[in-house]
Design a protein around this motif. Structure first.
Motif, PDB file in Angstrom:
ATOM      1  N   ALA A 252      51.893 -24.115  24.245  1.00 29.39           N
ATOM      2  CA  ALA A 252      50.919 -23.019  24.192  1.00 29.39           C
ATOM      3  C   ALA A 252      49.785 -23.170  25.194  1.00 29.39           C
ATOM      4  O   ALA A 252      49.071 -22.201  25.473  1.00 29.39           O
ATOM      5  N   ASP A 253      49.591 -24.369  25.764  1.00 29.58           N
ATOM      6  CA  ASP A 253      48.443 -24.575  26.648  1.00 29.58           C
ATOM      7  C   ASP A 253      48.750 -24.332  28.124  1.00 29.58           C
ATOM      8  O   ASP A 253      47.940 -24.638  28.990  1.00 29.58           O
ATOM      9  N   HIS A 254      49.908 -23.764  28.431  1.00 26.65           N
ATOM     10  CA  HIS A 254      50.216 -23.434  29.826  1.00 26.65           C
ATOM     11  C   HIS A 254      49.326 -22.293  30.302  1.00 26.65           C
ATOM     12  O   HIS A 254      49.035 -21.350  29.544  1.00 26.65           O
ATOM     13  N   THR A 255      48.900 -22.367  31.553  1.00 25.18           N
ATOM     14  CA  THR A 255      48.166 -21.242  32.136  1.00 25.18           C
ATOM     15  C   THR A 255      49.154 -20.114  32.411  1.00 25.18           C
ATOM     16  O   THR A 255      50.373 -20.309  32.383  1.00 25.18           O
ATOM     17  N   PHE A 256      48.610 -18.937  32.692  1.00 23.18           N
ATOM     18  CA  PHE A 256      49.461 -17.782  32.987  1.00 23.18           C
ATOM     19  C   PHE A 256      50.335 -18.063  34.202  1.00 23.18           C
ATOM     20  O   PHE A 256      51.526 -17.726  34.217  1.00 23.18           O
ATOM     21  N   ILE A 257      49.764 -18.699  35.210  1.00 21.36           N
ATOM     22  CA  ILE A 257      50.522 -18.998  36.431  1.00 21.36           C
ATOM     23  C   ILE A 257      51.628 -20.011  36.131  1.00 21.36           C
ATOM     24  O   ILE A 257      52.761 -19.883  36.613  1.00 21.36           O
ATOM     25  N   GLU A 258      51.309 -21.024  35.313  1.00 22.16           N
ATOM     26  CA  GLU A 258      52.323 -22.022  34.964  1.00 22.16           C
ATOM     27  C   GLU A 258      53.468 -21.392  34.172  1.00 22.16           C
ATOM     28  O   GLU A 258      54.654 -21.700  34.414  1.00 22.16           O
ATOM     29  N   ALA A 259      53.135 -20.505  33.246  1.00 18.70           N
ATOM     30  CA  ALA A 259      54.171 -19.821  32.474  1.00 18.70           C
ATOM     31  C   ALA A 259      55.039 -18.959  33.389  1.00 18.70           C
ATOM     32  O   ALA A 259      56.269 -18.898  33.234  1.00 18.70           O
ATOM     33  N   HIS A 260      54.396 -18.308  34.347  1.00 20.00           N
ATOM     34  CA  HIS A 260      55.135 -17.490  35.315  1.00 20.00           C
ATOM     35  C   HIS A 260      56.103 -18.355  36.115  1.00 20.00           C
ATOM     36  O   HIS A 260      57.261 -17.976  36.358  1.00 20.00           O
ATOM     37  N   ASP A 261      55.661 -19.537  36.529  1.00 23.53           N
ATOM     38  CA  ASP A 261      56.515 -20.434  37.312  1.00 23.53           C
ATOM     39  C   ASP A 261      57.706 -20.932  36.484  1.00 23.53           C
ATOM     40  O   ASP A 261      58.822 -21.061  36.999  1.00 23.53           O
ATOM     41  N   ILE A 262      57.459 -21.219  35.196  1.00 24.60           N
ATOM     42  CA  ILE A 262      58.550 -21.660  34.322  1.00 24.60           C
ATOM     43  C   ILE A 262      59.610 -20.567  34.197  1.00 24.60           C
ATOM     44  O   ILE A 262      60.820 -20.814  34.320  1.00 24.60           O
ATOM     45  N   GLU A 263      59.148 -19.349  33.975  1.00 26.16           N
ATOM     46  CA  GLU A 263      60.079 -18.224  33.841  1.00 26.16           C
ATOM     47  C   GLU A 263      60.865 -18.014  35.127  1.00 26.16           C
ATOM     48  O   GLU A 263      62.079 -17.763  35.093  1.00 26.16           O
ATOM     49  N   THR A 264      60.180 -18.133  36.274  1.00 25.97           N
ATOM     50  CA  THR A 264      60.856 -17.956  37.560  1.00 25.97           C
ATOM     51  C   THR A 264      61.911 -19.036  37.784  1.00 25.97           C
ATOM     52  O   THR A 264      63.026 -18.749  38.241  1.00 25.97           O
ATOM     53  N   GLU A 265      61.574 -20.275  37.442  1.00 30.98           N
ATOM     54  CA  GLU A 265      62.534 -21.372  37.604  1.00 30.98           C
ATOM     55  C   GLU A 265      63.765 -21.164  36.722  1.00 30.98           C
ATOM     56  O   GLU A 265      64.905 -21.366  37.160  1.00 30.98           O
ATOM     57  N   LEU A 266      63.527 -20.760  35.473  1.00 27.70           N
ATOM     58  CA  LEU A 266      64.647 -20.523  34.565  1.00 27.70           C
ATOM     59  C   LEU A 266      65.562 -19.428  35.101  1.00 27.70           C
ATOM     60  O   LEU A 266      66.789 -19.567  35.091  1.00 27.70           O
ATOM     61  N   ARG A 267      64.959 -18.343  35.556  1.00 25.03           N
ATOM     62  CA  ARG A 267      65.757 -17.225  36.050  1.00 25.03           C
ATOM     63  C   ARG A 267      66.533 -17.611  37.313  1.00 25.03           C
ATOM     64  O   ARG A 267      67.729 -17.320  37.431  1.00 25.03           O
ATOM     65  N   ASN A 268      65.863 -18.269  38.262  1.00 27.95           N
ATOM     66  CA  ASN A 268      66.525 -18.646  39.512  1.00 27.95           C
ATOM     67  C   ASN A 268      67.682 -19.606  39.258  1.00 27.95           C
ATOM     68  O   ASN A 268      68.725 -19.520  39.908  1.00 27.95           O
ATOM     69  N   ASP A 269      67.480 -20.543  38.316  1.00 28.54           N
ATOM     70  CA  ASP A 269      68.552 -21.493  38.008  1.00 28.54           C
ATOM     71  C   ASP A 269      69.787 -20.778  37.456  1.00 28.54           C
ATOM     72  O   ASP A 269      70.926 -21.124  37.802  1.00 28.54           O
TER      73      ASP A 269
END
Length: 304
Positions: A252-269
């Protein structure tokens, strides 16, 4: 599928041209000497020719990317063309079966000639080459349309083999074997058409991915170091590729940018996989408890 337009076109044209040659040679010999088995086998190739032409024209659309009218691309065009191939084969097989039955009830008239053997030999070599070439090209292209044409070319080898029975019967003084062989050919044609149609209907009605595929995709998502849980997961056919949807649980403590990067990594993979076309992700922060009532936190959801 990748960008294999040139290979796809070459294989499609090979199917068109080899079918034309088979129709002209085998059909001409069959009509000349009154062999229903050869005529039936050549008529089968008329349907093959039509199917090859449809795959050539429609199948090219599957290589087009998303546009205004097709925001998810043209992935369903491939199974649609293959379904057309299957339906055409079923209808033609029924017609050939009827003709064979009518001929058996009447007095079959045919004349044996060595030209019939030559016609069959040409037909066999023609379809063997087409099957080998189409199968070889499709190892890289992975086209449902080409797969259907390759399967049909392989089926042609069996139908031509059945036609041999008819010609052998004529040579041995049993002309009734010719329409019987024609009937056998028609049953093989119907069977192949049903199998092709059944497979591609699954692609078109968004059936779920097989369990091993779902498990593999789910494990890949959970292997991401920032993903602590997974629910509402589903993977289903969108044409010949899969569309994947899921909720991933992250800290829950991820910043908005960090959450965006996680989602992008998951999708790209996931979209880097050959079998995945699109991915829809929803990130859930830990602590909301949204997933606590799910049947299992780290496995498949009831959707599957």
């Amino acid at each position: 599928m990748g960008d294999h337009r040139k290979e796809f076109l070459k294989a499609s044209w090979a199917n068109v041209l080899t079918n034309v040659l088979k129709i002209v040679v085998e059909g001409g010999v069959g009509l000349t000497f009154g062999s229903l088995a050869l005529v039936a086998d050549a008529a089968h190739s008329v349907a093959d020719l039509l199917a090859s032409a449809v795959v050539l024209v429609w199948g090219r659309l599957s290589f087009e990317g998303p546009d205004t009218n097709h925001p998810h691309g043209h992935d369903r065009v491939e199974p649609l063309t293959a379904l057309f191939v299957g339906g055409t084969l079923v209808l033609l097989g029924l017609k050939l079966l009827y003709d064979a039955g009518q001929t058996i009830l009447s007095a079959p008239e045919s004349t044996y000639s060595i030209a019939l053997v030559a016609g069959l030999a040409f037909a066999f070599c023609d379809r063997a080459f087409c099957y080998w070439y189409t199968k070889r090209v499709n190892r890289n292209v992975e086209s449902a349309g080409l797969a259907a044409l390759a399967a049909d070319s392989k089926n042609d080898l069996y139908t031509t083999g059945a036609a041999v029975i008819g010609v052998a019967g004529m040579a041995g003084g049993f002309p009734v074997l010719d329409p019987l062989a024609g009937g056998l050919v028609s049953l093989l044609v119907i069977h192949q058409g049903v199998e092709i149609s059944r497979e591609n209907v699954n692609y078109l009605v968004d059936t779920a991915a097989p369990k091993p595929v779902r498990d593999d995709i789910r494990d890949e998502i959970l292997s991401h170091e920032d993903v602590h849980g997974l629910h509402d997961f589903t993977a289903y056919h969108a044409g010949t590729v899969y569309e994947v949807e899921f909720h991933a649980e992250v800290a829950a403590d991820h910043t908005f940018i960090e959450a965006h990067d996680i989602e992008t990594e998951l999708r790209n993979d996931l979209v880097s996989r050959d079998d995945v076309g699109d991915v829809h992700i929803h990130l859930d922060p830990e602590g909301l408890g949204e997933w606590k009532d799910a049947e299992e936190r780290h496995g498949s959801s009831p959707i599957n």
